[in-house]
Design a protein around this motif. Structure first.
Motif, PDB file in Angstrom:
ATOM      1  N   GLU A 185       0.812  -1.225   0.000  1.00 56.18           N
ATOM      2  CA  GLU A 185       0.000   0.000   0.000  1.00 56.18           C
ATOM      3  C   GLU A 185       0.848   1.279   0.000  1.00 56.18           C
ATOM      4  O   GLU A 185       0.330   2.360  -0.198  1.00 56.18           O
ATOM      5  CB  GLU A 185      -0.911   0.007   1.221  1.00 56.18           C
ATOM      6  CG  GLU A 185      -0.097   0.003   2.510  1.00 56.18           C
ATOM      7  CD  GLU A 185      -0.923  -0.336   3.741  1.00 56.18           C
ATOM      8  OE1 GLU A 185      -2.128  -0.579   3.607  1.00 56.18           O
ATOM      9  OE2 GLU A 185      -0.342  -0.362   4.829  1.00 56.18           O
ATOM     10  N   SER A 219      -7.558   2.260  16.980  1.00 57.17           N
ATOM     11  CA  SER A 219      -7.485   2.446  15.532  1.00 57.17           C
ATOM     12  C   SER A 219      -6.936   3.828  15.217  1.00 57.17           C
ATOM     13  O   SER A 219      -7.266   4.814  15.869  1.00 57.17           O
ATOM     14  CB  SER A 219      -8.885   2.278  14.921  1.00 57.17           C
ATOM     15  OG  SER A 219      -8.833   2.685  13.574  1.00 57.17           O
ATOM     16  N   GLU A 221      -7.289   5.067  12.186  1.00 56.15           N
ATOM     17  CA  GLU A 221      -8.155   5.646  11.162  1.00 56.15           C
ATOM     18  C   GLU A 221      -9.261   6.464  11.828  1.00 56.15           C
ATOM     19  O   GLU A 221     -10.102   5.911  12.531  1.00 56.15           O
ATOM     20  CB  GLU A 221      -8.754   4.539  10.289  1.00 56.15           C
ATOM     21  CG  GLU A 221      -9.497   5.091   9.100  1.00 56.15           C
ATOM     22  CD  GLU A 221      -9.928   4.005   8.130  1.00 56.15           C
ATOM     23  OE1 GLU A 221      -9.260   3.817   7.112  1.00 56.15           O
ATOM     24  OE2 GLU A 221     -10.922   3.325   8.419  1.00 56.15           O
ATOM     25  N   ASN A 227      -6.082   7.689   7.447  1.00 56.80           N
ATOM     26  CA  ASN A 227      -5.317   6.720   8.222  1.00 56.80           C
ATOM     27  C   ASN A 227      -3.833   7.031   8.024  1.00 56.80           C
ATOM     28  O   ASN A 227      -3.248   6.714   6.990  1.00 56.80           O
ATOM     29  CB  ASN A 227      -5.675   5.299   7.734  1.00 56.80           C
ATOM     30  CG  ASN A 227      -4.973   4.232   8.537  1.00 56.80           C
ATOM     31  OD1 ASN A 227      -4.052   4.518   9.316  1.00 56.80           O
ATOM     32  ND2 ASN A 227      -5.391   2.978   8.345  1.00 56.80           N
ATOM     33  N   SER A 229      -1.353   5.695   9.173  1.00 60.56           N
ATOM     34  CA  SER A 229      -0.466   4.523   9.195  1.00 60.56           C
ATOM     35  C   SER A 229      -0.143   4.008   7.803  1.00 60.56           C
ATOM     36  O   SER A 229       0.616   3.056   7.649  1.00 60.56           O
ATOM     37  CB  SER A 229      -1.105   3.386   9.994  1.00 60.56           C
ATOM     38  OG  SER A 229      -1.269   3.783  11.328  1.00 60.56           O
ATOM     39  N   ARG A 230      -0.748   4.580   6.827  1.00 58.95           N
ATOM     40  CA  ARG A 230      -0.465   4.143   5.452  1.00 58.95           C
ATOM     41  C   ARG A 230      -0.437   5.350   4.510  1.00 58.95           C
ATOM     42  O   ARG A 230      -1.012   6.391   4.811  1.00 58.95           O
ATOM     43  CB  ARG A 230      -1.524   3.146   4.988  1.00 58.95           C
ATOM     44  CG  ARG A 230      -2.937   3.694   5.143  1.00 58.95           C
ATOM     45  CD  ARG A 230      -3.918   2.967   4.277  1.00 58.95           C
ATOM     46  NE  ARG A 230      -4.040   1.569   4.659  1.00 58.95           N
ATOM     47  CZ  ARG A 230      -5.129   0.846   4.489  1.00 58.95           C
ATOM     48  NH1 ARG A 230      -6.218   1.400   3.970  1.00 58.95           N
ATOM     49  NH2 ARG A 230      -5.170  -0.422   4.821  1.00 58.95           N
TER      50      ARG A 230
HETATM   51  C1  LIG Z   1      -4.766   1.801   8.948  1.00 59.06           C
HETATM   52  O1  LIG Z   1      -3.595   1.418   8.248  1.00 59.06           O
HETATM   53  C2  LIG Z   1      -2.888   0.364   8.886  1.00 59.06           C
HETATM   54  C3  LIG Z   1      -1.615   0.142   8.057  1.00 59.06           C
HETATM   55  O2  LIG Z   1      -1.946  -0.234   6.783  1.00 59.06           O
HETATM   56  C4  LIG Z   1      -3.743  -0.877   8.941  1.00 59.06           C
HETATM   57  O3  LIG Z   1      -3.051  -1.896   9.610  1.00 59.06           O
HETATM   58  C5  LIG Z   1      -5.033  -0.579   9.642  1.00 59.06           C
HETATM   59  O4  LIG Z   1      -5.883  -1.691   9.573  1.00 59.06           O
HETATM   60  C6  LIG Z   1      -5.707   0.614   8.996  1.00 59.06           C
HETATM   61  N1  LIG Z   1      -6.891   0.941   9.761  1.00 59.06           N
HETATM   62  C7  LIG Z   1      -8.088   0.774   9.262  1.00 59.06           C
HETATM   63  C8  LIG Z   1      -9.218   1.035  10.201  1.00 59.06           C
HETATM   64  O5  LIG Z   1      -8.261   0.411   8.127  1.00 59.06           O
END
Ligand SMILES: *[C@@H]1O[C@H](CO)[C@@H](O)[C@H](O)[C@H]1NC(C)=O
Ligand SMILES: *[C@@H]1O[C@H](CO)[C@@H](O)[C@H](O)[C@H]1NC(C)=O
Ligand SMILES: *[C@@H]1O[C@H](CO)[C@@H](O)[C@H](O)[C@H]1NC(C)=O
Ligand SMILES: *[C@@H]1O[C@H](CO)[C@@H](O)[C@H](O)[C@H]1NC(C)=O
Length: 839
Positions: A185, A219, A221, A227, A229-230
């Protein structure tokens, strides 16, 4: 104010708006011809570079005006609610960066830029390198926290656009390739096609780094799509003319998203979610267009930070970059080669043995070269307003029109404050660049000469298109064909041609000016191949002729006003009456055309004023025209320009020399007395110009007067360089205090160079004394040369050591840097000065 998101003009309106209107006016000979000649004649090494001078890092190709690919970089720490105020994009003093600099750079190879951004807790290093065919490039972005215990993030936003050009139905497109679920991603692949550049791909790959996480939260997000984290990606359509506003557009899209989040979740959002709140999402469900934002938010709690690569590959190239390892080699090779090239040209001696002066010089040169940009767009010109020559009040230009589009390849005085072409500065830039890359300097000069219009005029500031205009207050964007500026480009051209002619005499036509280039395998075809010089000289010669004509006709002085009074004055009778000049467009307080803005002139302006510096600059133009006529074998023209030069040299002494003060002075009519001729003497740069421009005869007894003036600590000499105005002048340090004592590198450089010209013995290894001057004068020159050179070096270097920057000018009292920061325009001439060894 929520999240520091102040009232951004909502740019969505703009995004939807159409292309800006263009008025087309053909330039008087075909621009294509000149540029095509270049592309065929010279190497193609200069297609890609960070040519968007005003960005911390922004790429566009040179000469591709229709459908260029545009790239840029922004960043901020997203852990705070008011983070958006610290989003970086365009270079600005207000960002309070501790440092931003090209540590090594060469537009033919690439380089390394380092940025220290304390407010964002970031140490950012950007590498740029190109393949040998100049078709493909890599940008490696590396970030480290300045202090990992501060728990910050670095959110990097890349953006890119494939411009559509005039034909919306044309093939130019840039699309994201979605490889399905298997793809990481955080890895991106784009495929593009440009009518001008062909087919290409853009690949974005992480090398290392952790994305933002927070263990205390279930979370990251905050709402779907936000989000941190990505990596996030939003593709949309933005008109070509608005792409430069990528930061404004990002802010307004993000503001919309934030408002929407607040509406949904209320104002009390967990602080751990702020980085996600500040992550862009496709709220408006745009269809993917040619414009793309990629945002990556890295966790900066670990020392090692992050690194990712952006690779651009032209699909027709045989040298595409297909692995990180290959990219690393490309970067390392580029940095190595830049170092070798630098040392070949500037063998910088380091007296303190710390290695620092070399580093300093490399950085300063790197920033001058790193400021080189390619500009394209319309120019705002007022061809109607007539100058006020009764009251000499400041001029309002109200009858302006957009003309063009035009193009300009140029360096800039400073990326933060002056990211555009300046006619007065550029000649000085070229004096530095030509010592490193003769071809590059020549190409820049030709690009400027290409702008000379059918009347022979070229604007003093070339501000092309809305991106360049955005940095200039509106009243200053308008250029007038009545206003001149010191023709420094002709000074640079004169120096270049003199070098070539010397070379021709010593070695014959076919030899290289820059021998070192050959060994490195970097071609310098112009320097080494006289044919090219002749070819380009032929193209630019008619334009230069019309420029010379325009300059000498518009700035011609009104000598008639003096004739009656001076009937009995023998010396005055000898003045060549058709060769006297003034700066048209001065006001009571300013003489902007002279380049020396507030330098004191006659207290009461008069149409009959004659300016010694205007005359000296015309002398330089005449000399330059003489040289170019020589190269083209135009004997008649050469003789004629030589004759003009001679008359100007004589007029400097006949008309402007004031024997009472022993300096060159302006001349005017005494408005309070009975209109008698009067010399206006303010000792400073203006009085030095005939010397600085090497227009005094080599054996002139007046040289001693000027050496005395320059050596006098009560007048011009200071421990930091020559003051622009004598310490004893009544206006010293007064008023706006811009050219009233401040130390400027450009004139200091010319003076050092002129001392060397008149007194070759100042250079180590030369004969003890020359026959032209007696021992006393010669010793004076030696002492001045060495102390002045040392003072300039120590002060500019000392300021750099202390603050990481070089400055627009330096204070005459304590030497500290003043004016615009990271002014690596003409202040870069310190690199040439470092190289020239004194005794
Ligand atoms: C947010 O991104 C992270 C990293 O890809 C992932 O692990 C996580 O599930 C994501 N959160 C949601 C709620 O999609
Ligand atoms: C920034 O990082 C570079 C290496 O990536 C390092 O050499 C330099 O010292 C760092 N600068 C600061 C101020 O931390
Ligand atoms: C950073 O995080 C650590 C661990 O969560 C914490 O102990 C420390 O106080 C934080 N530092 C700052 C400046 O907030
Ligand atoms: C994680 O979130 C909490 C609030 O939920 C915050 O206090 C803390 O500073 C965050 N940690 C980091 C490293 O951002």
């Amino acid at each position: 104010m929520l999240f520091g998101a102040s009232n951004f003009t909502v740019l969505l309106v703009l995004i939807a708006s159409c292309f800006a209107k263009k008025t087309t006016q053909e330039s008087f000979t075909s621009k294509e011809t000149l540029e095509q000649t270049f592309e065929q004649g010279t190497n193609s090494e200069l297609l890609w570079a960070p040519y968007r001078s005003n960005c911390y890092f922004g790429i566009r190709p040179r000469f591709v005006d229709g459908t260029p690919f545009i790239f840029g970089l922004m960043w901020f720490d997203t852990t705070k609610f008011d983070s958006m105020t610290r989003l970086r994009h365009f270079v600005s003093d207000e960002d309070h960066l501790e440092r931003f600099t090209w540590e090594a750079y060469d537009p033919r190879l690439g380089g390394r830029e380092n940025i220290i951004d304390p407010e964002n807790n970031l140490n950012l290093t950007i590498h740029f390198a190109k393949t040998h065919d100049d078709q493909n490039w890599i940008v490696r972005v590396n970030g480290k926290p300045l202090d990992p215990t501060l728990n910050t993030t670095t959110s990097v936003i890349l953006y890119m656009n494939q411009n559509i050009g005039k034909d919306p139905e044309g093939p130019s497109r840039l699309m994201h390739i979605n490889n399905g679920n298997t793809q990481d991603e955080n890895t991106f692949e784009f495929t593009g096609i440009s009518e001008d550049l062909g087919k290409y791909e853009v690949l974005i790959n992480d090398n290392y780094g952790n994305y933002y996480t927070n263990d205390t939260l279930d979370s990251i997000e905050v709402v779907p799509g936000c989000n941190a984290s990505r990596s996030s990606h939003v593709g949309l359509t933005i008109p070509d003319t608005e792409v430069w506003r990528a930061r404004d557009i990002f802010q307004s899209l993000l503001t919309d998203s934030i408002k929407d989040i607040v509406k949904e979740l209320g104002e009390t959002i967990d602080s751990g979610l702020v980085p996600s709140v500040l992550t862009l999402r496709n709220l408006h469900e745009f269809d993917q267009g040619n414009f793309h934002y990629i945002q990556k938010t890295f966790d900066m709690r670990e020392e090692k930070g992050f690194e990712f690569d952006v690779v651009y590959n032209n699909m027709d190239s045989t040298q595409t970059i297909d692995s990180g390892k290959q990219a690393t080699k490309l970067i390392n090779d580029a940095i190595y080669e830049i170092n070798v090239r630098f040392d070949n040209h500037f063998d910088i001696e380091d007296t303190e043995n710390t290695g620092d002066k070399r580093k300093f010089a490399m950085e300063v040169l790197g920033n001058l070269l790193g400021g080189i940009g390619y500009f394209h767009g319309t120019q705002v010109i007022d061809r109607e307003t007539v100058l006020d020559e009764d009251q000499f009040e400041s001029i309002k230009f109200e009858h302006f029109k957009e003309e063009g589009p035009y193009s300009l390849f140029t360096s800039v005085p400073s990326r933060g404050f002056f990211p555009r072409g300046f006619y007065w500065d550029e000649g000085f830039h070229l004096l530095q660049i030509m010592e490193y890359d003769f071809d590059l300097a020549f190409q820049i000069a030709v690009s400027w000469f290409n702008l000379i219009d059918e009347n022979g005029w070229v604007a003093r500031e070339v501000i092309l298109g809305p991106e360049a205009r955005s940095k200039v207050p509106q009243e200053f964007t308008i250029q007038s064909p009545q206003i001149a500026n010191p023709p420094t480009l002709l000074l640079a051209l004169s120096e270049m041609l003199t070098k070539l002619i010397e070379n021709e005499n010593e070695l014959g036509f076919s030899h290289s000016v820059v021998d070192a280039e050959q060994e490195e395998g970097i071609s310098s075809q112009l320097g080494s191949n006289f044919e090219y010089i002749i070819k380009y000289s032929k193209i630019i010669y008619p334009r230069l002729q019309s420029h010379f004509k325009w300059f000498t006709e518009t700035q011609k002085g009104l000598i008639e006003e003096y004739l009656e009074d001076m009937e009995d004055d023998e010396q005055f009778q000898e003045v060549h009456q058709n060769f006297v000049y003034r700066w048209l467009g001065r006001t009571v307080t300013h003489c902007l055309p002279s380049g020396l803005d507030d330098y004191p002139r006659a207290e009461i302006p008069d149409v009959a004023e004659l300016n010694v510096d205007a005359l000296a600059w015309v002398g330089t133009m005449a000399r330059s025209m003489k040289n170019i006529a020589h190269i083209l074998g135009l004997e008649k023209d050469e003789l004629q320009y030589a004759e003009t030069e001679r008359k100007i040299v004589e007029n400097l002494d006949l008309l402007h020399w004031d024997s009472k003060t022993g300096t060159y002075c302006d001349v005017t009519l005494d408005a309070e007395g009975d209109d008698e001729m009067q010399r206006v003497c303010h000792e400073g740069y203006v009085s030095l110009l005939p010397f600085a421009l090497k227009l005094m005869p080599r054996n002139s007894p007046k040289l001693k007067n000027l050496l005395t003036l320059m050596s006098d600590p009560e007048k011009l000499f200071s421990p930091f360089g020559l003051r622009s105005l004598s310490k004893q002048d009544e206006h010293f340090g007064a008023g706006e205090n811009y050219w009233r004592g401040k130390i400027w590198m450009n004139i200091n450089y010319l003076c050092l160079d002129a001392i060397q010209y008149y007194f070759p013995e100042v250079i180590a290894g030369s004969p003890e004394t020359s026959e032209l001057h007696d021992k006393e004068v010669s010793n004076m020159a030696k002492k001045l040369y060495n102390t002045l050179r040392e003072n300039l070096i120590n002060n500019v270097y000392g300021n750099w050591k202390e603050t990481n920057y070089v400055y627009e000018n330096y204070d005459p009292v304590d030497g500290h840097g003043t004016g615009s920061v990271q002014f690596t325009g003409w202040t870069s001439l310190i690199v040439n000065i470092l190289r020239h060894q004194g005794l």
